[in-house]
Design a protein around this motif. Sequence first.
Motif, PDB file in Angstrom:
ATOM      1  N   THR A 185      -5.562   6.303  -0.285  1.00  0.00           N
ATOM      2  CA  THR A 185      -4.652   6.616  -1.390  1.00  0.00           C
ATOM      3  C   THR A 185      -5.064   5.837  -2.637  1.00  0.00           C
ATOM      4  O   THR A 185      -5.018   6.366  -3.742  1.00  0.00           O
ATOM      5  CB  THR A 185      -3.204   6.264  -1.029  1.00  0.00           C
ATOM      6  N   LYS A 186      -5.497   4.612  -2.441  1.00  0.00           N
ATOM      7  CA  LYS A 186      -5.947   3.817  -3.598  1.00  0.00           C
ATOM      8  C   LYS A 186      -7.225   4.418  -4.181  1.00  0.00           C
ATOM      9  O   LYS A 186      -7.376   4.514  -5.396  1.00  0.00           O
ATOM     10  CB  LYS A 186      -6.171   2.362  -3.186  1.00  0.00           C
ATOM     11  N   ALA A 187      -8.133   4.847  -3.300  1.00  0.00           N
ATOM     12  CA  ALA A 187      -9.401   5.406  -3.767  1.00  0.00           C
ATOM     13  C   ALA A 187      -9.188   6.695  -4.563  1.00  0.00           C
ATOM     14  O   ALA A 187      -9.911   6.968  -5.519  1.00  0.00           O
ATOM     15  CB  ALA A 187     -10.324   5.659  -2.580  1.00  0.00           C
ATOM     16  N   LEU A 188      -8.189   7.484  -4.166  1.00  0.00           N
ATOM     17  CA  LEU A 188      -7.948   8.763  -4.834  1.00  0.00           C
ATOM     18  C   LEU A 188      -6.932   8.649  -5.974  1.00  0.00           C
ATOM     19  O   LEU A 188      -6.742   9.599  -6.731  1.00  0.00           O
ATOM     20  CB  LEU A 188      -7.442   9.806  -3.829  1.00  0.00           C
ATOM     21  N   GLY A 189      -6.265   7.516  -6.083  1.00  0.00           N
ATOM     22  CA  GLY A 189      -5.257   7.370  -7.122  1.00  0.00           C
ATOM     23  C   GLY A 189      -3.940   8.033  -6.768  1.00  0.00           C
ATOM     24  O   GLY A 189      -3.202   8.485  -7.639  1.00  0.00           O
ATOM     25  N   ILE A 190      -3.625   8.079  -5.482  1.00  0.00           N
ATOM     26  CA  ILE A 190      -2.353   8.644  -5.018  1.00  0.00           C
ATOM     27  C   ILE A 190      -1.316   7.529  -4.959  1.00  0.00           C
ATOM     28  O   ILE A 190      -1.602   6.454  -4.431  1.00  0.00           O
ATOM     29  CB  ILE A 190      -2.532   9.281  -3.630  1.00  0.00           C
ATOM     30  N   THR A 191      -0.142   7.798  -5.534  1.00  0.00           N
ATOM     31  CA  THR A 191       0.898   6.771  -5.598  1.00  0.00           C
ATOM     32  C   THR A 191       2.246   7.349  -5.192  1.00  0.00           C
ATOM     33  O   THR A 191       2.382   8.536  -4.902  1.00  0.00           O
ATOM     34  CB  THR A 191       1.042   6.205  -7.026  1.00  0.00           C
ATOM     35  N   HIS A 225       0.815  -1.205   0.000  1.00  0.00           N
ATOM     36  CA  HIS A 225       0.000   0.000   0.000  1.00  0.00           C
ATOM     37  C   HIS A 225       0.853   1.261   0.000  1.00  0.00           C
ATOM     38  O   HIS A 225       1.999   1.247   0.428  1.00  0.00           O
ATOM     39  CB  HIS A 225      -0.910   0.015   1.233  1.00  0.00           C
ATOM     40  N   CYS A 226       0.244   2.357  -0.459  1.00  0.00           N
ATOM     41  CA  CYS A 226       0.906   3.659  -0.436  1.00  0.00           C
ATOM     42  C   CYS A 226       0.256   4.509   0.647  1.00  0.00           C
ATOM     43  O   CYS A 226      -0.968   4.543   0.759  1.00  0.00           O
ATOM     44  CB  CYS A 226       0.774   4.347  -1.792  1.00  0.00           C
ATOM     45  N   LEU A 227       1.064   5.178   1.469  1.00  0.00           N
ATOM     46  CA  LEU A 227       0.545   6.041   2.521  1.00  0.00           C
ATOM     47  C   LEU A 227       0.954   7.480   2.245  1.00  0.00           C
ATOM     48  O   LEU A 227       2.050   7.739   1.761  1.00  0.00           O
ATOM     49  CB  LEU A 227       1.071   5.611   3.898  1.00  0.00           C
ATOM     50  N   LEU A 228       0.042   8.421   2.570  1.00  0.00           N
ATOM     51  CA  LEU A 228       0.286   9.839   2.297  1.00  0.00           C
ATOM     52  C   LEU A 228       0.487  10.634   3.584  1.00  0.00           C
ATOM     53  O   LEU A 228      -0.326  10.564   4.499  1.00  0.00           O
ATOM     54  CB  LEU A 228      -0.908  10.438   1.539  1.00  0.00           C
ATOM     55  N   ASN A 229       1.596  11.362   3.627  1.00  0.00           N
ATOM     56  CA  ASN A 229       1.880  12.291   4.719  1.00  0.00           C
ATOM     57  C   ASN A 229       2.011  13.693   4.174  1.00  0.00           C
ATOM     58  O   ASN A 229       2.440  13.887   3.037  1.00  0.00           O
ATOM     59  CB  ASN A 229       3.217  11.960   5.391  1.00  0.00           C
ATOM     60  N   VAL A 230       1.691  14.684   5.013  1.00  0.00           N
ATOM     61  CA  VAL A 230       1.932  16.083   4.699  1.00  0.00           C
ATOM     62  C   VAL A 230       3.187  16.519   5.451  1.00  0.00           C
ATOM     63  O   VAL A 230       3.233  16.422   6.677  1.00  0.00           O
ATOM     64  CB  VAL A 230       0.749  16.962   5.142  1.00  0.00           C
ATOM     65  N   VAL A 231       4.203  16.964   4.730  1.00  0.00           N
ATOM     66  CA  VAL A 231       5.411  17.440   5.391  1.00  0.00           C
ATOM     67  C   VAL A 231       5.083  18.708   6.161  1.00  0.00           C
ATOM     68  O   VAL A 231       4.388  19.598   5.668  1.00  0.00           O
ATOM     69  CB  VAL A 231       6.536  17.714   4.378  1.00  0.00           C
ATOM     70  N   SER A 232       5.579  18.778   7.399  1.00  0.00           N
ATOM     71  CA  SER A 232       5.328  19.919   8.253  1.00  0.00           C
ATOM     72  C   SER A 232       6.645  20.368   8.885  1.00  0.00           C
ATOM     73  O   SER A 232       7.695  19.836   8.564  1.00  0.00           O
ATOM     74  CB  SER A 232       4.257  19.500   9.257  1.00  0.00           C
ATOM     75  N   GLY A 233       6.585  21.363   9.761  1.00  0.00           N
ATOM     76  CA  GLY A 233       7.799  21.841  10.401  1.00  0.00           C
ATOM     77  C   GLY A 233       8.662  22.676   9.461  1.00  0.00           C
ATOM     78  O   GLY A 233       8.394  22.806   8.273  1.00  0.00           O
ATOM     79  N   ARG A 234       9.692  23.263  10.033  1.00  0.00           N
ATOM     80  CA  ARG A 234      10.587  24.104   9.249  1.00  0.00           C
ATOM     81  C   ARG A 234      11.621  23.232   8.537  1.00  0.00           C
ATOM     82  O   ARG A 234      11.719  22.040   8.814  1.00  0.00           O
ATOM     83  CB  ARG A 234      11.283  25.114  10.169  1.00  0.00           C
TER      84      ARG A 234
END
Length: 206
Positions: A134-140, A83-92
């Motif tokens: 991620t699969k539902a949205l097509g994020i890879t 599976h593919c997992l999505l994170n949002v980069v944060s911090g400086r």
Amino acid sequence: MILQPVSASFFELPTQELAQALLGMVLVKTTRDGTASGWIVETESYIGPEDRAAHSYGNRRTPRTEVMFGPAGHAYTYEMHTHCLLNVVSGRVNQPEVVLIRAIEPYTGIHLMRERRGPGKTDRELTNGPGKLTKALGITKADYGHPLFEEPLYIASGKHIDSIAIGPRIGIDNSGDAKHYPWRYWEHQNPFVSKPVTNVTEIRYM
DNA sequence: CGCAGGATCCGCT
DNA sequence: GCGGATCCTGCGA
């Protein structure tokens, strides 16, 4: 319906605040098949280098974690099992912190999600887990490093959240004390979260 | 180059 | 609840 990317500055919040601010926002992905989107209903913070559950623990810097050391607002995608997992980069810059998107509530393009996820699924089952959404949205993995304030994969303003539930993160049993940190956030009583019945450390009314 | 270890999912009990 | 599928990543030899 109007889905417009947030500005890059939206992501310049302390990571624990960003993880909560993302609740209710819309995650949007457009492919040549069309656009699909969902309200973010569950997130988790990972605060390297002190967080043993984080890939950036101990400031570990590898090709995979490299984007975490860059500016906020970019996508950190990685492969976990199949599976593919999505994170949002944060911090400086040079602070390797991220927010994991653990579940969304389907909004637009539900027919696309259903095609990608296979038959016989309820709306809830389409996106109630980090690998499922991620699969539902097509994020890879190809979305690695993409700025989440630009097409074709971005965050847009969504709806107001009345109350946020806070508790320990999921699936990090082998992380020592870090497994107890209350760094999981979800929309209180929203049925689209990955595990609606879990330990609640605190409920915050907004 | 080989191997151990997952921020998961799914099906079965 | 539990275990297997399955494959990429990081690290040591």
